[in-house]
Design a protein around this motif. Structure first.
Motif, mmCIF file in Angstrom:
data_model
loop_
_atom_site.group_PDB
_atom_site.id
_atom_site.type_symbol
_atom_site.label_atom_id
_atom_site.label_comp_id
_atom_site.label_asym_id
_atom_site.label_seq_id
_atom_site.Cartn_x
_atom_site.Cartn_y
_atom_site.Cartn_z
ATOM 1 N N TYR A 382 0.837 -1.203 0.000
ATOM 2 C CA TYR A 382 0.000 0.000 0.000
ATOM 3 C C TYR A 382 0.873 1.254 0.000
ATOM 4 O O TYR A 382 0.592 2.228 -0.717
ATOM 5 C CB TYR A 382 -0.921 -0.032 1.213
ATOM 6 C CG TYR A 382 -1.997 1.013 1.185
ATOM 7 C CD1 TYR A 382 -3.136 0.840 0.398
ATOM 8 C CD2 TYR A 382 -1.882 2.173 1.938
ATOM 9 C CE1 TYR A 382 -4.125 1.800 0.363
ATOM 10 C CE2 TYR A 382 -2.871 3.137 1.908
ATOM 11 C CZ TYR A 382 -3.992 2.948 1.115
ATOM 12 O OH TYR A 382 -4.968 3.909 1.084
ATOM 13 N N GLN A 383 1.953 1.265 0.788
ATOM 14 C CA GLN A 383 2.840 2.421 0.838
ATOM 15 C C GLN A 383 3.556 2.628 -0.495
ATOM 16 O O GLN A 383 3.717 3.765 -0.960
ATOM 17 C CB GLN A 383 3.858 2.253 1.971
ATOM 18 C CG GLN A 383 3.258 2.416 3.355
ATOM 19 C CD GLN A 383 4.255 2.135 4.457
ATOM 20 O OE1 GLN A 383 5.262 1.453 4.247
ATOM 21 N NE2 GLN A 383 3.991 2.652 5.649
ATOM 22 N N ASP A 384 3.972 1.534 -1.117
ATOM 23 C CA ASP A 384 4.638 1.637 -2.418
ATOM 24 C C ASP A 384 3.738 2.302 -3.456
ATOM 25 O O ASP A 384 4.184 3.148 -4.241
ATOM 26 C CB ASP A 384 5.041 0.245 -2.920
ATOM 27 C CG ASP A 384 6.301 -0.272 -2.259
ATOM 28 O OD1 ASP A 384 6.984 0.526 -1.585
ATOM 29 O OD2 ASP A 384 6.591 -1.471 -2.402
ATOM 30 N N ILE A 385 2.481 1.921 -3.461
ATOM 31 C CA ILE A 385 1.548 2.478 -4.448
ATOM 32 C C ILE A 385 1.430 3.987 -4.272
ATOM 33 O O ILE A 385 1.363 4.742 -5.249
ATOM 34 C CB ILE A 385 0.170 1.793 -4.323
ATOM 35 C CG1 ILE A 385 0.287 0.321 -4.753
ATOM 36 C CG2 ILE A 385 -0.881 2.510 -5.171
ATOM 37 C CD1 ILE A 385 -0.956 -0.504 -4.467
ATOM 38 N N HIS A 386 1.442 4.437 -3.010
ATOM 39 C CA HIS A 386 1.292 5.866 -2.736
ATOM 40 C C HIS A 386 2.591 6.642 -2.930
ATOM 41 O O HIS A 386 2.560 7.812 -3.329
ATOM 42 C CB HIS A 386 0.782 6.080 -1.311
ATOM 43 C CG HIS A 386 -0.715 5.958 -1.190
ATOM 44 N ND1 HIS A 386 -1.574 6.992 -1.479
ATOM 45 C CD2 HIS A 386 -1.498 4.922 -0.819
ATOM 46 C CE1 HIS A 386 -2.826 6.611 -1.284
ATOM 47 N NE2 HIS A 386 -2.802 5.354 -0.888
#
Length: 463
Positions: A382-386
């Motif tokens: 999730y953090q990577d996507i953001h």
């Protein structure tokens, strides 16, 4: 100048300091600091132990002492006779002893962890430590200590855990006797206390269901009495199951309680009379048996939350829906990233099913995706996507108070998971085939293995 401890005033000050210490660990560390402190403690040992016990345990100390002093080898009937006799005050002397301390501390730690979990799930998901008021905490702790003691006492005959193929008169007689003992135990509680005990029991059952879902064992579905069996081993073991993401602690406890259990214990749905309707049925029975006015009684819940409290619940940052305790944010991401022998390091259900278009049916791409998911916590995905410019414009940016509901999170993953997978493959310098014109919508990738192997389908369709 007088030497420390020589003056009566010094002694009074030292006793005040010792009485104010929050834990027994702090107490025993403090009395080793100087001879004066040790002497003051020895002269006022009972007073200091009681004060520190109250500081550590709280106002539920009388119940905590009953639990600490319960000897599991004492027959339940003997225990109940002592409580109902004139000797009960002497038996349950509220003076804390050195022998009580280890049990008090261990049980208090279990209760504190349950309270943190209850507060987090039922009151404030922004904080993982208890946000209960003093009164709410007292109600919760009393109920949990009662549940812990009840699970120690019942079933009185631990052979109840064994699978009995044939009913017998002895079992019937045993059941009648135990029913009376359970009702006698619960009859010592006021209606409000019984309702709060029921409320805590339902919460513990929620945790059991959650573990069953994570463990993927379907214990509840396969055994109609599994919930009662789990409740009977007590909150400490259930908390351990929650922390371990599986029911191994439960199985080990039952095997210890009754050596006659079998490997097929949970698969066998033979009725266990002493476990069926373990607690909730008896609470209802005791309340209903009381005077007629009890039907008009309005129970006081553990959380006396008015309508205005609803305003404190966060809302989904994407769709603005208010779905307390089903929102994902900084304090809840770890629930999607717990380590499990069954699920690897991700907990979000079957992430590969959230792949775009026909990708979920492409055996080649699914294999790549599963290899990444097993070693990558959901929070990191999730953090990577953001943070790595993968997020599509229709989705809001994260903020300090960002929350997303389960429905929006599912749609978010469907929109981005394939983008994240191809990014990770590029970062690993994997050889990536040419893009298929039809991208993730390609139908040929499903039924032609050669086509799935020769072209990359983790891409947007150009046709």
């Amino acid at each position: 100048m007088q030497k420390l401890g020589d003056s009566p005033i010094h002694a009074d000050v030292l006793i005040c300091i010792l009485r104010a210490l929050p834990t027994f660990e702090a107490l025993f560390a403090t009395i080793r600091v100087s001879k004066a402190l040790y002497t003051a403690y020895n002269h006022h040992r009972n007073e200091v132990l009681n004060a520190v016990a109250f500081n550590h345990v709280g106002p539920a100390l009388p119940l905590a002492l009953q639990l600490a002093r319960h000897n599991e080898h004492t027959p339940t009937e003997d225990y109940m006779m002592v409580l109902s006799s004139d000797e009960s005050l002497n038996y349950w002397d509220f003076q804390v002893t050195i022998e009580d301390i280890c049990h008090l501390v261990n049980h208090a730690n279990v209760v504190a962890e349950w309270e943190d979990l209850y507060s987090f799930r039922k009151k404030d998901i922004r904080r993982k430590t208890s946000q209960l008021t003093v009164l709410q905490s007292w109600r919760f702790q009393k109920a949990l200590y009662r549940l812990m003691l009840y699970s120690r006492l019942f079933p009185a005959d631990k052979t109840a855990y064994a699978i009995t193929k044939n009913g017998s008169v002895s079992v019937t007689t045993m059941l009648e006797r135990e029913c009376l003992l359970r009702k006698e135990f619960l009859s010592d509680c006021f209606n409000n206390e019984l309702n709060q005990l029921r409320e805590v029991t339902y919460f513990v059952m929620e945790i059991i269901k959650w573990v069953d879902n994570v463990d993927s064992s379907d214990m509840i579905a396969s055994n109609k009495e599994f919930m009662d069996i789990a409740l009977s081993v007590g909150p400490a073991t259930i908390l351990e199951c929650f922390q371990n993401l599986g029911f191994e602690p439960l199985t080990e406890t039952i095997n210890r309680l009754c050596s006659d259990t079998t490997p097929e214990f949970f698969e066998d749905d033979t009725s266990r009379p002493l476990l069926s309707g373990y607690l909730l049925d008896f609470i209802s029975s005791v309340i209903q048996a009381r005077d007629a006015d009890s039907s008009q009684h309005i129970p006081i819940p553990i959380l006396d939350i008015g309508p205005s409290m609803q305003e404190l619940y966060p809302r989904c940052s994407q769709c603005s829906s208010s779905s307390p305790f089903h929102l994902w944010g900084e304090t809840t991401w770890d629930y999607l990233s717990l380590s499990s022998q069954v699920l690897g390091t991700y907990l979000f259900p079957s992430l590969t099913t959230f792949l775009k278009g026909e990708l979920r049916n492409n055996p080649v791409e699914v294999k790549h995706v599963e290899a990444l998911l097993v070693k990558t916590p959901f929070k990191e995905i999730y953090q990577d996507i953001h943070t790595k410019n993968l997020k599509l414009s229709q989705w809001h940016d994260r903020s300090d108070d960002y929350w997303i509901c389960s429905r929006c999170l599912t749609n978010f993953m469907k929109d981005h998971l394939h983008l994240w997978v191809i990014m990770k493959r590029k970062e690993a310098n994997d050889q990536i085939a040419n893009d298929c014109w039809y991208g993730y919508n390609c139908r040929t990738q499903v039924h032609k293995l050669g086509h799935a192997q020769q072209l990359n389908h983790l891409c947007e369709p150009t046709r």
